[in-house]
Structures are given as C-alpha cells and as structure tokens.
Design a protein around this motif. Structure first.
Motif, short mmCIF file in Angstrom:
data_model
loop_
_atom_site.label_atom_id
_atom_site.label_comp_id
_atom_site.label_asym_id
_atom_site.label_seq_id
_atom_site.Cartn_x
_atom_site.Cartn_y
_atom_site.Cartn_z
N THR A 177 -1.31 6.05 -11.50
CA THR A 177 -0.18 5.11 -11.58
C THR A 177 -0.84 3.72 -12.36
OG1 THR A 177 1.63 3.69 -10.87
CG2 THR A 177 -0.29 3.83 -9.53
N GLU A 178 0.04 3.24 -13.13
CA GLU A 178 -0.48 1.70 -13.84
C GLU A 178 0.72 0.71 -13.43
OE1 GLU A 178 -1.96 2.31 -17.77
OE2 GLU A 178 -0.48 0.88 -18.41
N ILE A 179 0.15 -0.22 -12.77
CA ILE A 179 1.20 -1.25 -12.53
C ILE A 179 0.78 -2.71 -13.28
CG2 ILE A 179 1.60 -0.29 -10.25
CD1 ILE A 179 -0.36 -2.03 -8.95
N LYS A 180 1.76 -3.43 -13.13
CA LYS A 180 1.61 -4.80 -13.47
C LYS A 180 1.59 -5.62 -12.27
CE LYS A 180 2.62 -4.73 -18.12
NZ LYS A 180 1.56 -5.25 -19.18
N ARG A 181 0.34 -6.45 -12.14
CA ARG A 181 0.19 -7.11 -11.02
C ARG A 181 1.36 -8.20 -10.67
NH1 ARG A 181 -5.05 -7.67 -10.80
NH2 ARG A 181 -5.05 -8.10 -12.81
N GLY A 205 -1.95 -7.20 -19.40
CA GLY A 205 -2.88 -6.40 -18.43
C GLY A 205 -2.35 -5.84 -17.40
N TYR A 206 -2.98 -4.75 -16.81
CA TYR A 206 -2.33 -3.90 -15.95
C TYR A 206 -3.47 -3.54 -14.87
CZ TYR A 206 -5.43 -0.86 -18.55
OH TYR A 206 -6.57 -0.34 -19.40
N ILE A 207 -3.05 -2.82 -14.02
CA ILE A 207 -4.12 -2.07 -12.89
C ILE A 207 -3.89 -0.69 -13.15
CG2 ILE A 207 -4.81 -2.27 -10.47
CD1 ILE A 207 -3.61 -5.04 -10.07
N ARG A 208 -4.95 0.18 -13.03
CA ARG A 208 -4.50 1.56 -13.22
C ARG A 208 -5.19 2.25 -12.29
NH1 ARG A 208 -6.50 3.18 -18.72
NH2 ARG A 208 -4.55 2.64 -19.27
N ILE A 209 -4.53 2.92 -10.94
CA ILE A 209 -5.11 3.37 -9.93
C ILE A 209 -5.02 4.69 -9.97
CG2 ILE A 209 -5.00 3.46 -7.52
CD1 ILE A 209 -3.60 0.99 -7.48
N ALA A 210 -6.13 5.55 -9.77
CA ALA A 210 -6.06 7.00 -9.72
C ALA A 210 -6.56 7.49 -8.22
CB ALA A 210 -6.84 7.57 -10.70
N LYS A 211 -5.87 8.57 -7.75
CA LYS A 211 -6.76 9.44 -6.73
C LYS A 211 -7.42 10.48 -7.26
CE LYS A 211 -6.86 10.47 -2.25
NZ LYS A 211 -7.83 9.95 -1.35
N GLU A 218 0.86 -1.21 0.17
CA GLU A 218 0.05 0.00 0.08
C GLU A 218 0.77 1.42 -0.04
OE1 GLU A 218 -3.66 2.01 2.64
OE2 GLU A 218 -2.18 0.49 3.55
N GLU A 219 1.75 1.47 0.99
CA GLU A 219 2.88 2.57 0.80
C GLU A 219 3.60 2.81 -0.47
OE1 GLU A 219 6.76 3.19 3.29
OE2 GLU A 219 5.04 3.05 4.75
N TYR A 220 3.93 1.58 -0.95
CA TYR A 220 4.63 1.60 -2.31
C TYR A 220 3.59 2.18 -3.46
CZ TYR A 220 6.80 0.33 -6.64
OH TYR A 220 7.42 0.39 -7.91
N ILE A 221 2.38 1.85 -3.63
CA ILE A 221 1.38 2.37 -4.23
C ILE A 221 0.91 3.64 -4.09
CG2 ILE A 221 -0.90 2.16 -5.56
CD1 ILE A 221 -0.73 -1.07 -4.99
N LYS A 222 0.95 4.29 -2.77
CA LYS A 222 0.60 5.59 -2.75
C LYS A 222 1.74 6.39 -2.99
CE LYS A 222 -2.83 4.98 0.77
NZ LYS A 222 -3.34 5.25 2.30
N LYS A 223 3.04 6.03 -2.83
CA LYS A 223 4.22 6.68 -3.27
C LYS A 223 4.15 7.03 -4.68
CE LYS A 223 7.48 5.65 0.39
NZ LYS A 223 8.67 4.98 0.84
N LEU A 224 3.87 6.12 -5.54
CA LEU A 224 3.62 6.25 -7.13
C LEU A 224 2.52 7.25 -7.52
CD1 LEU A 224 3.90 2.52 -8.13
CD2 LEU A 224 5.60 4.22 -8.27
N LEU A 225 1.53 6.96 -6.56
CA LEU A 225 0.39 7.88 -6.78
C LEU A 225 0.71 9.33 -6.44
CD1 LEU A 225 -2.54 5.62 -5.51
CD2 LEU A 225 -2.25 6.59 -7.60
N ALA A 226 1.66 9.72 -5.41
CA ALA A 226 1.94 10.86 -5.08
C ALA A 226 2.66 11.60 -6.10
CB ALA A 226 2.87 10.83 -3.80
N GLN A 227 3.41 11.04 -6.91
CA GLN A 227 4.12 11.57 -8.19
C GLN A 227 3.10 12.38 -9.21
OE1 GLN A 227 6.73 8.41 -9.53
NE2 GLN A 227 7.70 8.37 -7.32
N SER A 228 1.99 11.45 -9.40
CA SER A 228 1.29 12.06 -10.57
C SER A 228 -0.30 11.88 -10.15
CB SER A 228 1.58 11.47 -11.78
OG SER A 228 1.24 10.17 -11.84
#
Length: 153
Positions: free
Chosen positions: A24-28, A66-72, A11-21
């Motif tokens: 984020t789009e990640i590969k599971r 495939g990917y997972i795209r997460i946006a705040k 969770e912390e890692y994904i939130k850091k990625l989200l904080a940048q832009s």
C-alpha cells in the motif's frame, strides 16, 4: 470488547490495506487527517509496528508529493524466511526485535502460540541479565537454524 487506542486503529487500517494487495502507498498527512492525529503519530506507528523484523518493507519519500509505501514480505518457503531473518540478525538483538521475530514466526505458522510464548518468557532482559542482547542473538540464531533443519527432514 476493550477500546483500541489510536495507534492500534491506525495499524489495523494499514493492515487492511495491505491485505488487499500485499502493498500500500499512503500519504502521511491524509492518514493523519483521517484519524485526527499529527503526522508524527503516523510515523510512530510505522516505525514501531511495520518493521523488517515483523516482515514489512517500508519506503518513505518526504515532501509535497511524498508517500509511505509499505509492503508485506512474502517468502516463497520457510527456508527463505529463515535465511532472510538470519541475514538480518545483528550483533545484538533487542528484546523488541526478538519479540517481533517470534511474532513473525507465529504468523507464518512456523511455531505455535504456546511455543512462541515460552520463547518470549525466557528471552526477557529480566531473565537474561546484563548480556541479554548478546545471549538473545545466539538464541535466535540457534532457533532459526534448528527450525530450518527441522523443515528439511
């Protein structure tokens, strides 16, 4: 400092990625490999910690590419935040959804930590009893309406 479990670290890692832009789009599978976990652990973290009630939009595409795209979600103002939350309140609000919304209101600086903790303490299944989900729905609707009117004045 207490050790964080793997889900917290992901969770912390994904939130850091989200904080940048903000998105984020990640590969599971790649993320699972990085944390030495199975892909279902990544799914668990995303399904439980990056929910709409916590202010996130998640888009997932399965398969080889495939990917997972997460946006705040960024709200233009509190009125838009309240409107979005009110629109998405169902007929019955679970304790988890209620907690997520209160956390979001705290993160958006709409309520204080003390106010949030007081609301959480009175909205548990143990306090509300058999009709807890229905009562929480009415409580949350009333809270959002009151906050929306408060910000107008």
């Amino acid at each position: 400092m207490p050790l964080k479990n793997t889900s917290d670290q992901i969770e912390e890692y994904i939130k850091k990625l989200l904080a940048q832009s903000g998105m984020t789009e990640i590969k599971r599978s790649s993320l699972a490999d990085s944390f030495h976990v199975v892909p279902s652990q990544i799914n668990y973290v995303i399904k439980t910690r990056f929910t709409e009630s916590r202010g996130y939009l998640v888009e997932s595409k399965r398969g080889g590419g495939g990917y997972i795209r997460i946006a705040k979600v960024k709200f233009s103002d509190n009125h838009q935040l309240f409107g979005s939350l009110m629109t998405n309140i169902g007929d019955q609000v679970s304790q988890q959804i209620f907690e997520d919304v209160i956390q979001l209101l705290f993160e958006e600086k709409v309520i204080t930590e003390r106010e949030g903790n007081m609301l959480l303490s009175i909205a548990s299944d143990a306090v509300l009893g058999q009709d807890a989900a229905l009562i929480r729905t009415r409580m949350l609707t009333k809270i959002l309406h009151c906050l929306d009117r408060k910000k107008e004045s």
